[in-house]
Design a protein around this motif. Sequence first.
Motif, PDB file in Angstrom:
ATOM      1  N   ALA A  99      41.207  21.059  60.636  1.00  0.00           N
ATOM      2  CA  ALA A  99      40.517  22.194  60.030  1.00  0.00           C
ATOM      3  C   ALA A  99      41.528  23.079  59.327  1.00  0.00           C
ATOM      4  CB  ALA A  99      39.770  22.991  61.100  1.00  0.00           C
ATOM      5  N   SER A 100      41.167  23.518  58.122  1.00  0.00           N
ATOM      6  CA  SER A 100      42.061  24.397  57.378  1.00  0.00           C
ATOM      7  C   SER A 100      41.981  25.821  57.910  1.00  0.00           C
ATOM      8  CB  SER A 100      41.716  24.357  55.890  1.00  0.00           C
ATOM      9  OG  SER A 100      40.349  24.681  55.699  1.00  0.00           O
ATOM     10  N   PHE A 101      40.828  26.210  58.442  1.00  0.00           N
ATOM     11  CA  PHE A 101      40.684  27.513  59.074  1.00  0.00           C
ATOM     12  C   PHE A 101      40.812  27.347  60.576  1.00  0.00           C
ATOM     13  CE2 PHE A 101      39.480  31.755  59.861  1.00  0.00           C
ATOM     14  CZ  PHE A 101      38.643  31.746  60.966  1.00  0.00           C
ATOM     15  N   GLU A 102      41.710  28.109  61.170  1.00  0.00           N
ATOM     16  CA  GLU A 102      41.968  28.005  62.601  1.00  0.00           C
ATOM     17  C   GLU A 102      41.386  29.225  63.315  1.00  0.00           C
ATOM     18  OE1 GLU A 102      46.179  27.550  63.059  1.00  0.00           O
ATOM     19  OE2 GLU A 102      46.280  25.952  61.583  1.00  0.00           O
ATOM     20  N   ALA A 103      40.318  28.990  64.050  1.00  0.00           N
ATOM     21  CA  ALA A 103      39.785  30.068  64.879  1.00  0.00           C
ATOM     22  C   ALA A 103      40.795  30.409  65.972  1.00  0.00           C
ATOM     23  CB  ALA A 103      38.456  29.646  65.494  1.00  0.00           C
ATOM     24  N   THR A 104      40.785  31.648  66.409  1.00  0.00           N
ATOM     25  CA  THR A 104      41.725  32.078  67.437  1.00  0.00           C
ATOM     26  C   THR A 104      41.006  32.763  68.590  1.00  0.00           C
ATOM     27  OG1 THR A 104      42.106  34.175  66.296  1.00  0.00           O
ATOM     28  CG2 THR A 104      43.628  32.371  65.813  1.00  0.00           C
ATOM     29  N   THR A 105      41.589  32.683  69.766  1.00  0.00           N
ATOM     30  CA  THR A 105      41.084  33.388  70.935  1.00  0.00           C
ATOM     31  C   THR A 105      41.711  34.778  71.033  1.00  0.00           C
ATOM     32  OG1 THR A 105      42.806  32.421  72.325  1.00  0.00           O
ATOM     33  CG2 THR A 105      40.720  31.241  72.188  1.00  0.00           C
ATOM     34  N   ALA A 106      42.867  34.912  70.434  1.00  0.00           N
ATOM     35  CA  ALA A 106      43.624  36.161  70.388  1.00  0.00           C
ATOM     36  C   ALA A 106      44.613  35.981  69.246  1.00  0.00           C
ATOM     37  CB  ALA A 106      44.344  36.406  71.708  1.00  0.00           C
ATOM     38  N   PRO A 107      45.206  37.066  68.719  1.00  0.00           N
ATOM     39  CA  PRO A 107      46.178  36.898  67.630  1.00  0.00           C
ATOM     40  C   PRO A 107      47.253  35.889  67.968  1.00  0.00           C
ATOM     41  CG  PRO A 107      45.647  39.207  67.930  1.00  0.00           C
ATOM     42  CD  PRO A 107      44.971  38.479  69.066  1.00  0.00           C
ATOM     43  N   CYS A 112      40.300  26.022  70.554  1.00  0.00           N
ATOM     44  CA  CYS A 112      39.927  24.625  70.364  1.00  0.00           C
ATOM     45  C   CYS A 112      38.462  24.466  69.981  1.00  0.00           C
ATOM     46  CB  CYS A 112      40.239  23.808  71.622  1.00  0.00           C
ATOM     47  SG  CYS A 112      42.012  23.658  71.957  1.00  0.00           S
ATOM     48  N   THR A 113      37.754  25.537  69.955  1.00  0.00           N
ATOM     49  CA  THR A 113      36.362  25.519  69.498  1.00  0.00           C
ATOM     50  C   THR A 113      36.359  25.954  68.039  1.00  0.00           C
ATOM     51  OG1 THR A 113      35.549  26.060  71.709  1.00  0.00           O
ATOM     52  CG2 THR A 113      34.043  26.379  69.860  1.00  0.00           C
ATOM     53  N   ASN A 114      36.013  25.027  67.168  1.00  0.00           N
ATOM     54  CA  ASN A 114      36.157  25.311  65.748  1.00  0.00           C
ATOM     55  C   ASN A 114      35.291  24.343  64.956  1.00  0.00           C
ATOM     56  OD1 ASN A 114      37.283  26.781  63.634  1.00  0.00           O
ATOM     57  ND2 ASN A 114      39.034  25.436  63.410  1.00  0.00           N
ATOM     58  N   ASP A 115      35.010  24.667  63.724  1.00  0.00           N
ATOM     59  CA  ASP A 115      34.412  23.713  62.799  1.00  0.00           C
ATOM     60  C   ASP A 115      35.531  22.882  62.185  1.00  0.00           C
ATOM     61  OD1 ASP A 115      32.045  26.215  61.716  1.00  0.00           O
ATOM     62  OD2 ASP A 115      31.820  24.652  63.241  1.00  0.00           O
ATOM     63  N   TYR A 116      35.234  21.633  61.881  1.00  0.00           N
ATOM     64  CA  TYR A 116      36.246  20.724  61.374  1.00  0.00           C
ATOM     65  C   TYR A 116      35.960  20.346  59.928  1.00  0.00           C
ATOM     66  CZ  TYR A 116      36.458  20.111  66.466  1.00  0.00           C
ATOM     67  OH  TYR A 116      36.509  20.331  67.825  1.00  0.00           O
ATOM     68  N   ASP A 117      37.043  20.167  59.177  1.00  0.00           N
ATOM     69  CA  ASP A 117      36.903  19.681  57.810  1.00  0.00           C
ATOM     70  C   ASP A 117      36.933  18.161  57.748  1.00  0.00           C
ATOM     71  OD1 ASP A 117      39.080  22.379  56.966  1.00  0.00           O
ATOM     72  OD2 ASP A 117      36.912  22.310  56.716  1.00  0.00           O
ATOM     73  N   PHE A 118      37.693  17.554  58.650  1.00  0.00           N
ATOM     74  CA  PHE A 118      37.851  16.099  58.673  1.00  0.00           C
ATOM     75  C   PHE A 118      37.862  15.624  60.118  1.00  0.00           C
ATOM     76  CE2 PHE A 118      38.841  16.157  54.242  1.00  0.00           C
ATOM     77  CZ  PHE A 118      39.613  17.283  54.037  1.00  0.00           C
TER      78      PHE A 118
END
Length: 129
Positions: A99-107, A112-118
């Motif tokens: 995934a190009s966008f990385e969700a974060t739990t904190a700064p 590990c919960t995220n939408d994937y591009d590939f």
Amino acid sequence: QLQLVESGGGLVQSGGSLRLSCTASGGTLAYYGVYWFRQAPMKEREPVACISSSAGSSNYADSVKGRFSISRDFVKNTVSLQMNTLKPEDTAVYYCAAASFEATTAPGSISCTNDYDFQGQGTQVTVSS
């Protein structure tokens, strides 16, 4: 278009180890957060581990903490998942995703919960008791 191929799955006895690899082609994996998740029959998809594009942050599901380790090889354009002390409940098809966008739990802390591009096609891991 980034293509991901998983390898390293197989059959192992309880307590054994496997090392999964996610190899990228058609692009540079270093630009993406990389995620491993698994899916067992009749169960929901479960995020397992993830690593940020810089490799500065990684995270794990509680069920695998202390047993699994994720790492990057920027030269080989791969991400590996070292799985130790495997248990029968680790049996599943393991997928890697990017995934190009990385969700974060904190700064600075990747989620590990995220939408994937590939996403790859998966590799079967079977742990016998």
